[in-house]
Design a protein around this motif. Structure first.
Motif, PDB file in Angstrom:
ATOM      1  N   GLU A   1       0.824  -1.196   0.000  1.00  0.00           N
ATOM      2  CA  GLU A   1       0.000   0.000   0.000  1.00  0.00           C
ATOM      3  C   GLU A   1       0.869   1.261   0.000  1.00  0.00           C
ATOM      4  O   GLU A   1       0.591   2.213  -0.721  1.00  0.00           O
ATOM      5  CB  GLU A   1      -0.923  -0.012   1.211  1.00  0.00           C
ATOM      6  N   CYS A   2       1.924   1.261   0.805  1.00  0.00           N
ATOM      7  CA  CYS A   2       2.821   2.423   0.856  1.00  0.00           C
ATOM      8  C   CYS A   2       3.569   2.604  -0.460  1.00  0.00           C
ATOM      9  O   CYS A   2       3.764   3.731  -0.906  1.00  0.00           O
ATOM     10  CB  CYS A   2       3.815   2.287   2.001  1.00  0.00           C
ATOM     11  N   LYS A   3       3.937   1.496  -1.077  1.00  0.00           N
ATOM     12  CA  LYS A   3       4.634   1.568  -2.360  1.00  0.00           C
ATOM     13  C   LYS A   3       3.765   2.297  -3.383  1.00  0.00           C
ATOM     14  O   LYS A   3       4.245   3.171  -4.112  1.00  0.00           O
ATOM     15  CB  LYS A   3       4.981   0.160  -2.853  1.00  0.00           C
ATOM     16  N   VAL A  25       9.830   8.560   8.053  1.00  0.00           N
ATOM     17  CA  VAL A  25       9.326   7.192   8.131  1.00  0.00           C
ATOM     18  C   VAL A  25      10.281   6.327   8.945  1.00  0.00           C
ATOM     19  O   VAL A  25       9.849   5.494   9.748  1.00  0.00           O
ATOM     20  CB  VAL A  25       9.118   6.612   6.713  1.00  0.00           C
ATOM     21  N   SER A  29       8.582   4.608  12.129  1.00  0.00           N
ATOM     22  CA  SER A  29       8.190   3.208  11.955  1.00  0.00           C
ATOM     23  C   SER A  29       8.668   2.309  13.081  1.00  0.00           C
ATOM     24  O   SER A  29       7.979   1.360  13.440  1.00  0.00           O
ATOM     25  CB  SER A  29       8.675   2.679  10.606  1.00  0.00           C
ATOM     26  N   ILE A  34       6.771  -0.411   7.008  1.00  0.00           N
ATOM     27  CA  ILE A  34       6.290   0.963   6.839  1.00  0.00           C
ATOM     28  C   ILE A  34       4.802   0.870   6.540  1.00  0.00           C
ATOM     29  O   ILE A  34       4.383   0.161   5.634  1.00  0.00           O
ATOM     30  CB  ILE A  34       7.011   1.668   5.675  1.00  0.00           C
ATOM     31  N   ARG A  35       4.018   1.592   7.339  1.00  0.00           N
ATOM     32  CA  ARG A  35       2.571   1.589   7.154  1.00  0.00           C
ATOM     33  C   ARG A  35       2.119   2.987   6.753  1.00  0.00           C
ATOM     34  O   ARG A  35       2.806   3.977   7.015  1.00  0.00           O
ATOM     35  CB  ARG A  35       1.892   1.144   8.451  1.00  0.00           C
ATOM     36  N   PRO A  36       0.965   3.093   6.112  1.00  0.00           N
ATOM     37  CA  PRO A  36       0.474   4.406   5.671  1.00  0.00           C
ATOM     38  C   PRO A  36       0.438   5.449   6.780  1.00  0.00           C
ATOM     39  O   PRO A  36       0.708   6.623   6.535  1.00  0.00           O
ATOM     40  CB  PRO A  36      -0.928   4.106   5.140  1.00  0.00           C
ATOM     41  N   LEU A  39       3.339   7.785   7.065  1.00  0.00           N
ATOM     42  CA  LEU A  39       3.572   8.745   5.989  1.00  0.00           C
ATOM     43  C   LEU A  39       2.876  10.073   6.278  1.00  0.00           C
ATOM     44  O   LEU A  39       1.848  10.105   6.944  1.00  0.00           O
ATOM     45  CB  LEU A  39       3.063   8.177   4.666  1.00  0.00           C
ATOM     46  N   ARG A  44      -0.416  10.640   1.866  1.00  0.00           N
ATOM     47  CA  ARG A  44      -1.519   9.669   1.951  1.00  0.00           C
ATOM     48  C   ARG A  44      -2.736  10.145   1.172  1.00  0.00           C
ATOM     49  O   ARG A  44      -3.525   9.339   0.701  1.00  0.00           O
ATOM     50  CB  ARG A  44      -1.919   9.430   3.409  1.00  0.00           C
TER      51      ARG A  44
END
Length: 120
Positions: A1-3, A25, A29, A34-36, A39, A44
């Motif tokens: 999702e982050c990618k 991040v 983290s 790494i989660r949204p 960010l 986002r």
């Protein structure tokens, strides 16, 4: 999702913005994932700046001094990073010592609320 978020973001700040996001991040983290939520909000949201971070409008009137603009920006960045001066100085592209000096010069106290746009 982050990618996907990274790939779909326009990176208006170019490599400097990317570097700051990576540093942020890394600090937030505290692990390998790494989660949204690690960010920045604008990343986002696909680059749509949020009113919560920047106030009702980012447009400044023509009669705002550079000093007023800088003070407002420093306060907003400090608010965005929860008062973390190390992270704020990295995001601003200045040393921590310079940030502390500017905070003293502008009368910015730790934990202060973001400044509102000055209108005259």
């Amino acid at each position: 999702e982050c990618k996907e978020l990274f790939l779909n973001y326009s990176w208006p700040g170019n490599i400097r913005e990317l570097k700051n996001v990576i540093e942020r991040v890394t600090i937030l983290s505290r692990g390998n994932d790494i989660r949204p939520e690690h960010l920045p909000q604008d990343l986002r949201n696909g680059g749509k700046e949020t009113e919560a971070v920047h106030g009702p409008s980012t447009a400044m009137p023509d009669n705002v001094t550079l000093e007023e603009l800088e003070k407002t920006h420093i306060k907003n960045v400090l608010k965005k990073v929860g008062g973390n001066k190390t992270l704020a100085s990295r995001m601003l592209g200045i040393s921590r010592i310079t940030l502390r000096k500017k905070m003293k010069d502008y009368g910015i106290e730790e934990g202060s609320e973001p400044a509102q746009a000055v209108t005259r």
